[in-house]
Motif scaffolding. Structure first.
Motif, PDB file in Angstrom:
ATOM      1  N   LEU A   1     -26.119  59.857   8.747  1.00 37.85           N
ATOM      2  CA  LEU A   1     -27.006  60.869   9.296  1.00 37.85           C
ATOM      3  C   LEU A   1     -27.373  60.551  10.736  1.00 37.85           C
ATOM      4  CD1 LEU A   1     -29.439  61.385   6.277  1.00 37.85           C
ATOM      5  CD2 LEU A   1     -27.332  62.643   6.819  1.00 37.85           C
ATOM      6  N   HIS A   2     -27.534  61.615  11.537  1.00 36.35           N
ATOM      7  CA  HIS A   2     -28.069  61.458  12.882  1.00 36.35           C
ATOM      8  C   HIS A   2     -29.563  61.130  12.797  1.00 36.35           C
ATOM      9  CE1 HIS A   2     -24.797  62.527  15.517  1.00 36.35           C
ATOM     10  NE2 HIS A   2     -24.536  63.636  14.835  1.00 36.35           N
ATOM     11  N   GLU A   3     -30.094  60.586  13.870  1.00 39.87           N
ATOM     12  CA  GLU A   3     -31.523  60.313  13.939  1.00 39.87           C
ATOM     13  C   GLU A   3     -32.305  61.595  13.681  1.00 39.87           C
ATOM     14  OE1 GLU A   3     -34.838  58.548  17.108  1.00 39.87           O
ATOM     15  OE2 GLU A   3     -32.693  58.581  17.629  1.00 39.87           O
ATOM     16  N   GLY A   4     -33.267  61.521  12.779  1.00 43.06           N
ATOM     17  CA  GLY A   4     -34.091  62.671  12.434  1.00 43.06           C
ATOM     18  C   GLY A   4     -33.613  63.436  11.216  1.00 43.06           C
ATOM     19  N   GLU A   5     -32.325  63.367  10.904  1.00 41.16           N
ATOM     20  CA  GLU A   5     -31.822  64.110   9.746  1.00 41.16           C
ATOM     21  C   GLU A   5     -32.342  63.543   8.432  1.00 41.16           C
ATOM     22  OE1 GLU A   5     -27.590  65.846  11.532  1.00 41.16           O
ATOM     23  OE2 GLU A   5     -27.571  64.089  10.219  1.00 41.16           O
ATOM     24  N   GLY A   6     -32.673  62.258   8.431  1.00 41.28           N
ATOM     25  CA  GLY A   6     -33.145  61.629   7.199  1.00 41.28           C
ATOM     26  C   GLY A   6     -34.476  62.177   6.702  1.00 41.28           C
ATOM     27  N   ALA A   7     -35.207  62.883   7.569  1.00 38.45           N
ATOM     28  CA  ALA A   7     -36.468  63.494   7.136  1.00 38.45           C
ATOM     29  C   ALA A   7     -36.227  64.663   6.190  1.00 38.45           C
ATOM     30  CB  ALA A   7     -37.256  63.971   8.355  1.00 38.45           C
TER      31      ALA A   7
END
Length: 249
Positions: A116-122
């Protein structure tokens, strides 16, 4: 001399935020066009059926075998072409960035983005990936955007015998030079052609660079599109790779 490779199409489509019905209709038009041009693989961009829209992903998420996508399955069977479309996938209680493959034999296969790109994990969960596709006896390994920024992903595809690395992406104008060089480098390093399908319009607040492309097994650029909706087609014959860009219907 490299063996022949069937026609593959990166379909540079534009998506409307969360509008699955409209996006599906457009997918069918473009996939039929690809089939009419002889394509055996139609690769759409990341999250193409909904747009790259994390804020609505949970509300529009799909499960495997979603009946709304039956027309894509029917088109794949009728044309003998594998269609890979992007969508948020709900599996058990987790939400994934998925690539759904509609196969000519009627099966539907799921691939889930592993990195995942940064922020997608939210919003999303990193997935386990998925099996390679068989396109006329050639193994095609899928990647979804950030997957290809991890060299281990492409290395695993090459070691498993992939004849093509097919990446569905959202790449902005500012990121294109770096990202395209990564993909070109894999093609050269692993003698594994790389097909990239990018968005043909803005999505999720991001501008897309377009410029879908194919690099051959020596890392040479065979074909690259401009911006906007279009089809990027490529195939390999005894004379080598050929490619062309066709305006979207």
């Amino acid at each position: 001399m490299a063996p022949e490779f069937p026609v593959v199409a990166a379909i540079q489509s534009a998506s409307i935020k969360g509008d699955i019905a409209t996006n599906l209709t457009r997918h069918l038009v473009l996939a039929r066009q690809a089939a009419a041009l002889g394509a055996r693989l139609a690769l759409f961009p990341e999250l193409s059926l909904t747009g790259y829209e994390p804020e609505v992903a949970a509300a529009v998420a799909m499960r495997g075998g979603d009946v709304r996508l039956a027309p894509l399955a029917e088109l794949a069977q009728g044309s003998g072409m594998t269609i890979v479309a992007g969508a948020p996938l709900r599996i058990d209680d987790a939400l994934y960035i998925g690539a759904i493959s509609f196969l000519p034999d009627g099966r539907v296969a799921e691939y889930t983005k592993q990195h995942l790109h940064e922020g997608e994990g939210a919003v999303f969960t990193a997935g386990p990936g998925g099996a390679a596709l068989d396109i006329d006896s050639a193994q095609v390994a899928l990647a979804v955007c950030a997957d290809f920024t991890h060299s281990s992903h492409a290395q695993a595809a090459a070691q498993a015998g992939a004849a093509l690395y097919a990446a569905s992406v959202l790449v902005s104008p500012g990121g294109y030079a770096k990202d395209s060089e990564i993909l070109r480098g894999y093609a050269e390093q692993y003698a594994m052609p790389v097909l990239m399908s990018n968005h043909g319009g803005p999505t999720g607040g991001w501008q897309s660079a377009g410029r879908s492309a194919l690099w051959d097994e020596r890392g040479r650029l065979v074909v690259e599109s401009g911006p906007g909706e279009c089809l990027v087609l490529a195939s390999r014959t005894a004379g080598g790779w050929q490619g062309r860009v066709v305006a979207a219907a």
